[in-house]
Design a protein around this motif. Structure first.
Motif, PDB file in Angstrom:
ATOM      1  N   SER A   1       0.813  -1.216   0.000  1.00 12.71           N
ATOM      2  CA  SER A   1       0.000   0.000   0.000  1.00 12.71           C
ATOM      3  C   SER A   1       0.845   1.264   0.000  1.00 12.71           C
ATOM      4  O   SER A   1       2.037   1.249   0.333  1.00 12.71           O
ATOM      5  CB  SER A   1      -0.905   0.017   1.239  1.00 12.71           C
ATOM      6  N   ALA A   2       0.197   2.372  -0.321  1.00 11.90           N
ATOM      7  CA  ALA A   2       0.869   3.671  -0.268  1.00 11.90           C
ATOM      8  C   ALA A   2       1.191   4.056   1.165  1.00 11.90           C
ATOM      9  O   ALA A   2       2.063   4.900   1.413  1.00 11.90           O
ATOM     10  CB  ALA A   2      -0.013   4.728  -0.923  1.00 11.90           C
ATOM     11  N   ASP A   3       0.514   3.457   2.134  1.00  7.03           N
ATOM     12  CA  ASP A   3       0.774   3.753   3.543  1.00  7.03           C
ATOM     13  C   ASP A   3       2.088   3.154   4.020  1.00  7.03           C
ATOM     14  O   ASP A   3       2.647   3.593   5.024  1.00  7.03           O
ATOM     15  CB  ASP A   3      -0.374   3.219   4.411  1.00  7.03           C
ATOM     16  N   CYS A   4       2.603   2.186   3.320  1.00  6.18           N
ATOM     17  CA  CYS A   4       3.853   1.529   3.720  1.00  6.18           C
ATOM     18  C   CYS A   4       5.020   2.506   3.569  1.00  6.18           C
ATOM     19  O   CYS A   4       5.276   3.028   2.479  1.00  6.18           O
ATOM     20  CB  CYS A   4       4.101   0.290   2.863  1.00  6.18           C
ATOM     21  N   ASP A   5       5.728   2.734   4.662  1.00  5.83           N
ATOM     22  CA  ASP A   5       6.902   3.598   4.638  1.00  5.83           C
ATOM     23  C   ASP A   5       8.157   2.833   5.048  1.00  5.83           C
ATOM     24  O   ASP A   5       9.138   3.404   5.490  1.00  5.83           O
ATOM     25  CB  ASP A   5       6.696   4.814   5.550  1.00  5.83           C
ATOM     26  N   LEU A   6       8.105   1.536   4.858  1.00 11.13           N
ATOM     27  CA  LEU A   6       9.194   0.634   5.209  1.00 11.13           C
ATOM     28  C   LEU A   6       9.871   0.169   3.936  1.00 11.13           C
ATOM     29  O   LEU A   6       9.198  -0.112   2.937  1.00 11.13           O
ATOM     30  CB  LEU A   6       8.608  -0.573   5.957  1.00 11.13           C
ATOM     31  N   THR A   7      11.190   0.077   3.930  1.00 14.96           N
ATOM     32  CA  THR A   7      11.870  -0.467   2.754  1.00 14.96           C
ATOM     33  C   THR A   7      13.178  -1.121   3.171  1.00 14.96           C
ATOM     34  O   THR A   7      13.800  -0.743   4.165  1.00 14.96           O
ATOM     35  CB  THR A   7      12.111   0.615   1.679  1.00 14.96           C
ATOM     36  N   GLY A   8      13.550  -2.157   2.415  1.00 15.49           N
ATOM     37  CA  GLY A   8      14.794  -2.860   2.673  1.00 15.49           C
ATOM     38  C   GLY A   8      14.775  -3.741   3.908  1.00 15.49           C
ATOM     39  O   GLY A   8      15.803  -4.026   4.490  1.00 15.49           O
ATOM     40  N   ARG A   9      13.594  -4.221   4.286  1.00 16.40           N
ATOM     41  CA  ARG A   9      13.476  -5.034   5.497  1.00 16.40           C
ATOM     42  C   ARG A   9      12.877  -6.395   5.175  1.00 16.40           C
ATOM     43  O   ARG A   9      12.185  -6.581   4.177  1.00 16.40           O
ATOM     44  CB  ARG A   9      12.604  -4.324   6.542  1.00 16.40           C
ATOM     45  N   VAL A  10      13.131  -7.356   6.068  1.00 17.64           N
ATOM     46  CA  VAL A  10      12.572  -8.700   5.956  1.00 17.64           C
ATOM     47  C   VAL A  10      11.733  -8.952   7.202  1.00 17.64           C
ATOM     48  O   VAL A  10      12.208  -8.773   8.325  1.00 17.64           O
ATOM     49  CB  VAL A  10      13.673  -9.772   5.847  1.00 17.64           C
ATOM     50  N   ILE A  11      10.488  -9.363   6.995  1.00 17.73           N
ATOM     51  CA  ILE A  11       9.556  -9.577   8.091  1.00 17.73           C
ATOM     52  C   ILE A  11       9.134 -11.037   8.110  1.00 17.73           C
ATOM     53  O   ILE A  11       8.609 -11.552   7.111  1.00 17.73           O
ATOM     54  CB  ILE A  11       8.296  -8.690   7.958  1.00 17.73           C
ATOM     55  N   GLU A  12       9.365 -11.725   9.211  1.00 17.73           N
ATOM     56  CA  GLU A  12       8.861 -13.081   9.359  1.00 17.73           C
ATOM     57  C   GLU A  12       7.435 -13.009   9.896  1.00 17.73           C
ATOM     58  O   GLU A  12       7.153 -12.233  10.815  1.00 17.73           O
ATOM     59  CB  GLU A  12       9.738 -13.900  10.304  1.00 17.73           C
ATOM     60  N   ILE A  13       6.558 -13.815   9.307  1.00 16.94           N
ATOM     61  CA  ILE A  13       5.158 -13.849   9.719  1.00 16.94           C
ATOM     62  C   ILE A  13       4.824 -15.273  10.125  1.00 16.94           C
ATOM     63  O   ILE A  13       4.965 -16.200   9.337  1.00 16.94           O
ATOM     64  CB  ILE A  13       4.221 -13.419   8.566  1.00 16.94           C
ATOM     65  N   GLU A  14       4.382 -15.421  11.353  1.00  9.61           N
ATOM     66  CA  GLU A  14       3.986 -16.744  11.846  1.00  9.61           C
ATOM     67  C   GLU A  14       2.661 -16.592  12.572  1.00  9.61           C
ATOM     68  O   GLU A  14       2.614 -16.271  13.764  1.00  9.61           O
ATOM     69  CB  GLU A  14       5.041 -17.323  12.777  1.00  9.61           C
ATOM     70  N   GLY A  15       1.577 -16.770  11.805  1.00 10.91           N
ATOM     71  CA  GLY A  15       0.255 -16.549  12.377  1.00 10.91           C
ATOM     72  C   GLY A  15       0.098 -15.092  12.765  1.00 10.91           C
ATOM     73  O   GLY A  15       0.214 -14.192  11.943  1.00 10.91           O
TER      74      GLY A  15
END
Length: 290
Positions: A230-244
């Protein structure tokens, strides 16, 4: 208004599993979606199935807009045509979700050259090729004073971040994707593009029979992807782990403890110095399966 109203997305490997969940969630959030799936087996072998058509039908049934794409994302020309399809069909491209992949798990001593090449190709080149053509489009739009709010979500894995026994090729490819994400984020920020990666944990064809059945559902990852797109995302160059319901911002390679002699090291000096550095630093996380 929803989070992605009128934004135009490509989701690769979107016929099943996590990719399907991403495509459906992006459509629910208002995006127009190019649903890519090459229609292959878990091991990357050709089949007669066309799962992308089913996903497009689901999106259209909910009142959304979508189109089928069956490109081999690791084929440079087909990846370019896929990006062009989004532009020709919907009028542009704002979002690229690189998700396509398969596994051919082997212990390192049993892995064949063909298996290694196939896994590296679909995961790593299959991220590079669509990203390269999307980046070319976004740069051209920026130069023409039509800068788009571009967003890229790549798919790494805990196997690429911590390593995984029996998955040398897959782990190497997923580690490469994390590195590619860092470079792309640095290079494309100047044209308004944020590039991030996720390391999803979910019950899919890839995890069936390998991990226990208590893994989260594929759909648990997709709201995070919707925000990153989304345009709201202001994060870049990161890795996010998602577990539930758990989000973890990965803390990747960074400079740790160091010693500088101010001259070339003698071989006999290195051992004690390295043991001191290891004692001062954090122990690495264990490889999955050890």
């Amino acid at each position: 208004m929803t989070l992605l109203t009128d934004r135009i997305a490509i989701v690769t490997g979107a016929g099943r599993g996590i990719g399907r969940a991403h495509a459906l969630e992006l459509a629910r959030q208002g995006a127009k979606v190019v649903v890519n799936d090459f229609g292959v087996s878990l091991a990357g072998e050709g089949t007669s199935e066309t799962p992308a058509e089913s996903v497009v039908a689901e999106i259209e049934a909910m009142g959304g807009q979508a189109v089928v794409n069956t490109a081999d994302v690791a084929d440079f020309d087909q990846a370019q045509a896929m990006v062009q399809q989004a532009i020709d069909t919907f009028g542009g491209l704002d979002i690229l979700v690189n998700n396509a992949g398969f596994v051919r798990d082997r212990m390192l001593v049993n892995a064949s050259e063909d298996e290694w090449d196939a896994v590296i190709r679909v995961h790593l080149k299959g991220h590079f090729a669509p990203l390269r053509h999307a980046a070319t489009y976004w740069r051209a739009e920026s130069k023409a004073d039509r800068q788009r709010v571009g967003r890229v979500v790549n798919t790494s894995s805990g196997a690429g971040l911590q390593g995984s026994i029996g998955q040398s090729a897959y782990s190497a490819a997923k580690a490469g994707i994390a590195g590619l994400t860092l470079v792309a984020a640095a290079e494309l920020g100047r044209v308004g593009v944020c590039v991030n990666a996720i390391a999803p944990v979910a019950k899919t064809r890839m995890t069936e029979g390998v991990f226990d059945a208590k893994l989260p559902e594929p759909e648990d990852n997709s709201p995070v992807v919707a925000w990153l797109a989304s345009a709201d995302c202001d994060l870049t160059g990161r890795v996010i782990e998602i577990e539930g319901g758990r989000l973890t911002l990965e803390d990747g390679w960074r400079h740790g403890a160091s010693r500088d002699l101010g001259r070339r090291w003698e071989a006999g000096e290195v051992g004690d110095a390295m043991r001191e550095l290891v004692a001062e630093g954090l122990a690495p996380e264990p490889v999955y399966g050890t």
